[in-house]
Design a protein around this motif. Structure first.
Motif, PDB file in Angstrom:
ATOM      1  N   ASP A 104       9.629  10.609   2.595  1.00  0.00           N
ATOM      2  CA  ASP A 104       8.133  10.427   2.626  1.00  0.00           C
ATOM      3  C   ASP A 104       7.619  10.355   3.976  1.00  0.00           C
ATOM      4  O   ASP A 104       6.571  10.883   4.450  1.00  0.00           O
ATOM      5  CB  ASP A 104       7.652   9.219   1.774  1.00  0.00           C
ATOM      6  N   PHE A 343       6.326  -0.716  -1.659  1.00  0.00           N
ATOM      7  CA  PHE A 343       6.648   0.674  -1.217  1.00  0.00           C
ATOM      8  C   PHE A 343       6.542   0.741   0.387  1.00  0.00           C
ATOM      9  O   PHE A 343       5.580  -0.209   0.901  1.00  0.00           O
ATOM     10  CB  PHE A 343       5.547   1.625  -1.687  1.00  0.00           C
ATOM     11  N   GLY A 369       1.975   0.348 -18.892  1.00  0.00           N
ATOM     12  CA  GLY A 369       1.103   1.507 -18.651  1.00  0.00           C
ATOM     13  C   GLY A 369       1.416   2.281 -17.432  1.00  0.00           C
ATOM     14  O   GLY A 369       2.208   2.118 -16.725  1.00  0.00           O
ATOM     15  N   THR A 370       0.530   3.239 -17.131  1.00  0.00           N
ATOM     16  CA  THR A 370       0.641   4.151 -16.072  1.00  0.00           C
ATOM     17  C   THR A 370       0.693   3.565 -14.760  1.00  0.00           C
ATOM     18  O   THR A 370      -0.267   2.344 -14.616  1.00  0.00           O
ATOM     19  CB  THR A 370      -0.400   5.350 -16.132  1.00  0.00           C
ATOM     20  N   GLY A 371       1.432   3.578 -13.899  1.00  0.00           N
ATOM     21  CA  GLY A 371       1.518   2.990 -12.457  1.00  0.00           C
ATOM     22  C   GLY A 371       1.892   1.430 -12.725  1.00  0.00           C
ATOM     23  O   GLY A 371       1.656   0.587 -11.705  1.00  0.00           O
ATOM     24  N   ALA A 372       2.705   0.846 -13.843  1.00  0.00           N
ATOM     25  CA  ALA A 372       2.908  -0.638 -14.034  1.00  0.00           C
ATOM     26  C   ALA A 372       4.111  -0.804 -12.977  1.00  0.00           C
ATOM     27  O   ALA A 372       4.334  -2.007 -12.651  1.00  0.00           O
ATOM     28  CB  ALA A 372       3.217  -0.845 -15.464  1.00  0.00           C
ATOM     29  N   GLY A 373       4.998   0.136 -12.778  1.00  0.00           N
ATOM     30  CA  GLY A 373       5.885  -0.142 -11.830  1.00  0.00           C
ATOM     31  C   GLY A 373       7.444   0.119 -12.551  1.00  0.00           C
ATOM     32  O   GLY A 373       8.209  -0.068 -12.061  1.00  0.00           O
ATOM     33  N   LYS A 374       7.376   0.863 -13.794  1.00  0.00           N
ATOM     34  CA  LYS A 374       8.630   1.182 -14.428  1.00  0.00           C
ATOM     35  C   LYS A 374       9.547   1.706 -13.485  1.00  0.00           C
ATOM     36  O   LYS A 374      10.679   1.677 -13.541  1.00  0.00           O
ATOM     37  CB  LYS A 374       8.287   1.856 -15.591  1.00  0.00           C
ATOM     38  N   SER A 375       9.044   3.147 -13.136  1.00  0.00           N
ATOM     39  CA  SER A 375       9.996   3.733 -12.284  1.00  0.00           C
ATOM     40  C   SER A 375      10.465   3.244 -11.045  1.00  0.00           C
ATOM     41  O   SER A 375      11.559   3.308 -10.631  1.00  0.00           O
ATOM     42  CB  SER A 375       9.366   5.369 -11.730  1.00  0.00           C
ATOM     43  N   ALA A 376       9.525   2.631 -10.419  1.00  0.00           N
ATOM     44  CA  ALA A 376       9.974   1.785  -9.069  1.00  0.00           C
ATOM     45  C   ALA A 376      11.178   0.825  -9.397  1.00  0.00           C
ATOM     46  O   ALA A 376      12.198   0.720  -8.793  1.00  0.00           O
ATOM     47  CB  ALA A 376       9.054   0.699  -8.568  1.00  0.00           C
ATOM     48  N   GLN A 416      12.395  10.791 -13.852  1.00  0.00           N
ATOM     49  CA  GLN A 416      11.063  11.188 -14.852  1.00  0.00           C
ATOM     50  C   GLN A 416      10.945  12.622 -14.915  1.00  0.00           C
ATOM     51  O   GLN A 416      10.504  13.054 -15.699  1.00  0.00           O
ATOM     52  CB  GLN A 416       9.846  10.171 -13.912  1.00  0.00           C
ATOM     53  N   GLN A 529       6.565   4.859 -22.940  1.00  0.00           N
ATOM     54  CA  GLN A 529       5.225   4.262 -23.007  1.00  0.00           C
ATOM     55  C   GLN A 529       5.038   4.120 -24.403  1.00  0.00           C
ATOM     56  O   GLN A 529       4.040   3.605 -24.767  1.00  0.00           O
ATOM     57  CB  GLN A 529       4.488   5.427 -22.208  1.00  0.00           C
TER      58      GLN A 529
HETATM   59  N1  LIG Z   1       5.666   6.282  -2.685  1.00  0.00           N
HETATM   60  C1  LIG Z   1       4.951   5.506  -3.177  1.00  0.00           C
HETATM   61  N2  LIG Z   1       4.396   4.808  -1.939  1.00  0.00           N
HETATM   62  C2  LIG Z   1       3.304   3.855  -2.307  1.00  0.00           C
HETATM   63  N3  LIG Z   1       3.015   3.590  -3.700  1.00  0.00           N
HETATM   64  C3  LIG Z   1       3.598   4.023  -4.524  1.00  0.00           C
HETATM   65  C4  LIG Z   1       4.709   5.139  -4.415  1.00  0.00           C
HETATM   66  N4  LIG Z   1       4.916   5.588  -5.504  1.00  0.00           N
HETATM   67  C5  LIG Z   1       4.392   4.676  -6.429  1.00  0.00           C
HETATM   68  N5  LIG Z   1       3.598   3.915  -5.787  1.00  0.00           N
HETATM   69  C6  LIG Z   1       2.647   3.152  -6.471  1.00  0.00           C
HETATM   70  O1  LIG Z   1       3.474   2.036  -7.194  1.00  0.00           O
HETATM   71  C7  LIG Z   1       2.816   1.604  -8.431  1.00  0.00           C
HETATM   72  C8  LIG Z   1       3.879   1.620  -9.438  1.00  0.00           C
HETATM   73  O2  LIG Z   1       4.664   2.985  -9.506  1.00  0.00           O
HETATM   74  P1  LIG Z   1       5.677   3.718 -10.645  1.00  0.00           P
HETATM   75  O3  LIG Z   1       5.689   5.185 -10.225  1.00  0.00           O
HETATM   76  O4  LIG Z   1       6.835   2.836 -10.462  1.00  0.00           O
HETATM   77  O5  LIG Z   1       4.824   3.420 -11.948  1.00  0.00           O
HETATM   78  P2  LIG Z   1       5.338   3.684 -13.569  1.00  0.00           P
HETATM   79  O6  LIG Z   1       4.893   2.638 -14.321  1.00  0.00           O
HETATM   80  O7  LIG Z   1       6.600   4.365 -13.513  1.00  0.00           O
HETATM   81  O8  LIG Z   1       4.140   4.751 -13.889  1.00  0.00           O
HETATM   82  P3  LIG Z   1       4.254   6.073 -14.585  1.00  0.00           P
HETATM   83  O9  LIG Z   1       4.320   5.613 -16.271  1.00  0.00           O
HETATM   84  O10 LIG Z   1       2.904   6.670 -14.402  1.00  0.00           O
HETATM   85  O11 LIG Z   1       5.218   7.095 -14.222  1.00  0.00           O
HETATM   86  C9  LIG Z   1       1.718   2.466  -8.826  1.00  0.00           C
HETATM   87  O12 LIG Z   1       0.535   1.797  -8.668  1.00  0.00           O
HETATM   88  C10 LIG Z   1       1.816   3.570  -7.609  1.00  0.00           C
HETATM   89  O13 LIG Z   1       0.492   4.114  -7.439  1.00  0.00           O
END
Ligand SMILES: Nc1ncnc2c1ncn2[C@@H]1O[C@H](COP(=O)(O)OP(=O)(O)OP(=O)(O)O)[C@@H](O)[C@H]1O
Length: 580
Positions: A104, A343, A369-376, A416, A529
């Motif tokens: 990044d 992040f 939900g979307t953006g909840a932090g699951k992928s993180a 994903q 989801q």
């Molecule tokens: N590289 C990044 N830098 C900064 N913030 C990020 C980055 N990637 C994701 N985020 C933020 O971190 C939060 C969690 O992101 P994440 O991708 O884990 O969500 P998610 O639950 O997997 O969403 P989705 O279901 O939409 O994939 C979100 O608010 C997103 O905007």
């Protein structure tokens, strides 16, 4: 630039290039002396013997010079190509070890420019370094000395022409160098737009944004072209100006020299030799100045390449004596303890206070939900990112204490975004487990509900195009799932991998997963989801804005958790939930 040369140029080849260059320069410098002899002692005194002798000598010297020049170019060109080859490998090797954070930081288009265009700049200057950079100063100094020994009085002319030339060269450098430096950044921009255009071509068409995108590209392209034109126009003024100065210097030499020849204080041959040295001086000076124009550009490229090579890797192995081992062939548990994550550069935490433990053989589902932090959350397990606080443990050992090799050995993940590599279905499955037999591959494809379409497409040797573009989104997902399943691991992670599947396929796939003896023993982490995807999990974590707002089984959460109930309600309303 010097650092790159020192690290990557082979000493023997560099010495070879220098050796042949010195021979070539000596020949070039010796030729006017022989010419002077030929004129003074041969032509003027009508001595055919001397004319033949000096003529043959000139031929031999010229031939040696030519061969030496050829060998110098050979060494210089092959060495610079090899430097390019080494740098490309070094960058690729480094980038493969980058975490998402480092990628990044540079941006992927910039990384591509750095490993292509910037390296070409360095290669070009490397050839010049092994050729002109040595030739020009040696030639310049030696030709000055030799010209002086021929006729000191005439060298006064250089006191005027050389400073004039120097001022012009400095002016050219002053204006051109910053432009050349900015060209590299503009190349990044062009690559970025081009890449986005290519990957997003369907979106661009669907939203009818072709004109907008073309205008965006046109602007960047024009900006790049205009900067290039400006830079090269400035540099191109050098050639006519130097030719003019050279012409005027020669006129002055002929006028003054002719006077000396008429006075019998100088011979015609010496005047011819002097004029040749004058040309060599001017040309060397010009070449030297060109180097001053191109070296800063290559230095900018070298700095960009070095920045990648020097970039510290944020995710590193613990020192070897501090590392711990786990048995990679045994089932393992997974535990998060007080984990916070942010992040890079973000103000707020993406995940806060995560605490859970999943035993071997259990399934953990993460919903939110979307953006909840699951992928993180799931990306923390294979250390694609590192936690800010707390600890993640696999088989009771903190993952920071494991070598990344061992850690990745026990984890198998579907991201994903399903990523496939160009090749065949077989080669993509072997990516997960290179010793997999055909039976194992078909078994994995069966579980992933991919066997039918793979059979129809022509079997395991069906070609997979770049990015898997000859398969639908859902088919790509299933192939990626099969690749994850085929790898023997203790922790299987599916990051929203079932979202592209219809309900029926999703249910069949999960049922088949639950039947597989390898998966039965492992920890399975499913990000989803849809409620229907998580109902059977041993433990469900409900995430909201990076916080755990619910933890338990489906029945427990359904009874007590407001957020979970809300999710169920919203999906029931949409008709999504069949079994909830
Ligand atoms: N590289 C990044 N830098 C900064 N913030 C990020 C980055 N990637 C994701 N985020 C933020 O971190 C939060 C969690 O992101 P994440 O991708 O884990 O969500 P998610 O639950 O997997 O969403 P989705 O279901 O939409 O994939 C979100 O608010 C997103 O905007």
């Amino acid at each position: 630039m010097i650092r790159i040369a020192r690290r990557n140029l082979a000493l023997w080849a560099t010495l070879g290039a220098v050796f042949f260059l010195l021979i070539q320069v000596s020949c070039d410098l010796y030729l006017p002396t022989v010419t002077a002899d030929l004129v003074n002692q041969g032509i003027v005194q009508k001595d055919m013997g001397v004319i033949w002798n000096r003529g043959i000598k000139m031929l031999i010297v010229a031939a040696i010079g030519l061969v030496a020049a050829g060998l110098n170019v050979y060494f210089a060109a092959t060495q610079s190509m090899k430097v390019g080859e080494k740098l490309r490998s070094q960058i690729y090797h480094k980038v493969l070890r980058f975490s998402n954070r480092e990628v990044d930081e540079f941006g992927d288009s910039s990384l591509i420019t750095r490993s292509t265009n910037d390296i070409v700049q360095i290669q070009n200057v490397m050839v010049q370094m092994l050729r002109m950079m040595l030739q020009s100063p040696v030639m310049l100094i030696a030709a000055c000395v030799l010209a002086y020994t021929r006729e000191p009085k005439l060298t006064k002319i250089f006191f005027i022409s050389l400073p004039v030339l120097a001022i012009i060269v400095m002016a050219v450098m002053y204006f051109a160098v910053p432009l050349f430096k900015s060209i590299q950044k503009k190349t990044d921009r062009i690559n970025l737009i081009f890449r986005e255009g290519l990957t997003g071509v369907r979106v661009i068409r669907a939203f009818r944004q072709d004109d907008r995108e073309q205008t965006r590209f046109k602007k960047a392209n024009e900006d790049y072209t205009q900067t290039g034109i400006k830079a090269f126009t400035i540099v191109s003024t050098l050639f006519p100006v130097v030719t003019l100065i050279l012409g005027m210097t020669n006129v002055a030499i002929i006028l003054l020299g002719g006077h000396l020849v008429a006075n019998m204080s100088m011979q015609v041959g010496d005047l011819i030799a002097f004029m040749t040295y004058a040309t060599q001086i001017m040309i060397s000076f010009m070449m030297l100045s060109m180097i001053f124009v191109f070296v800063p550009r290559a230095s900018a490229s070298a700095a960009r390449v070095n920045a990648v090579l020097d970039q510290p890797i944020s995710i590193r192995n613990a020192p070897e004596n501090d590392q711990e081992k786990i048995n990679v062939d045994e089932p393992a548990s997974l535990e998060f303890k007080d984990v916070d994550f942010r992040f890079n550069g973000a103000e707020r935490l993406a995940l806060k206070d995560l605490n859970f433990k999943v035993k071997a053989g259990q399934t953990l589902a993460i919903i939110g939900g979307t953006g909840a932090g699951k992928s993180a959350l799931v990306n923390l397990i294979p250390r694609l990112f590192d936690v800010e606080r707390g600890e993640i443990k696999v088989d009771g050992v903190a993952i920071k204490k494991l070598s990344q090799h061992d850690l990745h050995e026990v984890i198998s993940i579907t991201q994903q975004q399903a990523v496939l590599f160009s090749g065949t279905i077989r080669s993509n499955l072997q990516f997960g487990y290179d010793q997999a037999t055909d039976d194992q591959m078909w078994h994995a494809l069966e579980i992933a509900q991919a066997a039918d379409f793979v059979r129809e497409a022509g079997g395991l040797d069906t070609v997979v195009e770049q990015n898997g573009s000859n398969f639908s989104g859902g088919q790509r997902q299933r192939l990626a799932i099969a690749r994850t399943i085929i790898k023997p691991a203790s922790i299987y992670i599916f990051d929203d991998s079932f979202s592209a599947l219809d309900f029926e396929t999703d249910a069949k796939l999960r049922a088949a997963l639950a039947q597989d003896p390898q998966i039965q023993q492992a920890v399975t982490v499913i990000v989803a989801q849809r409620i229907s995807t998580v109902v059977d999990a041993d433990q469900i974590i409900v995430l909201d804005e990076g916080r755990v707002v619910g933890q338990g089984t489906h029945q427990e959460l359904k009874a007590n958790n407001k957020t979970y109930q809300q999710i169920i309600r919203s999906q029931v309303e949409k008709g999504d939930v069949e079994r909830a």
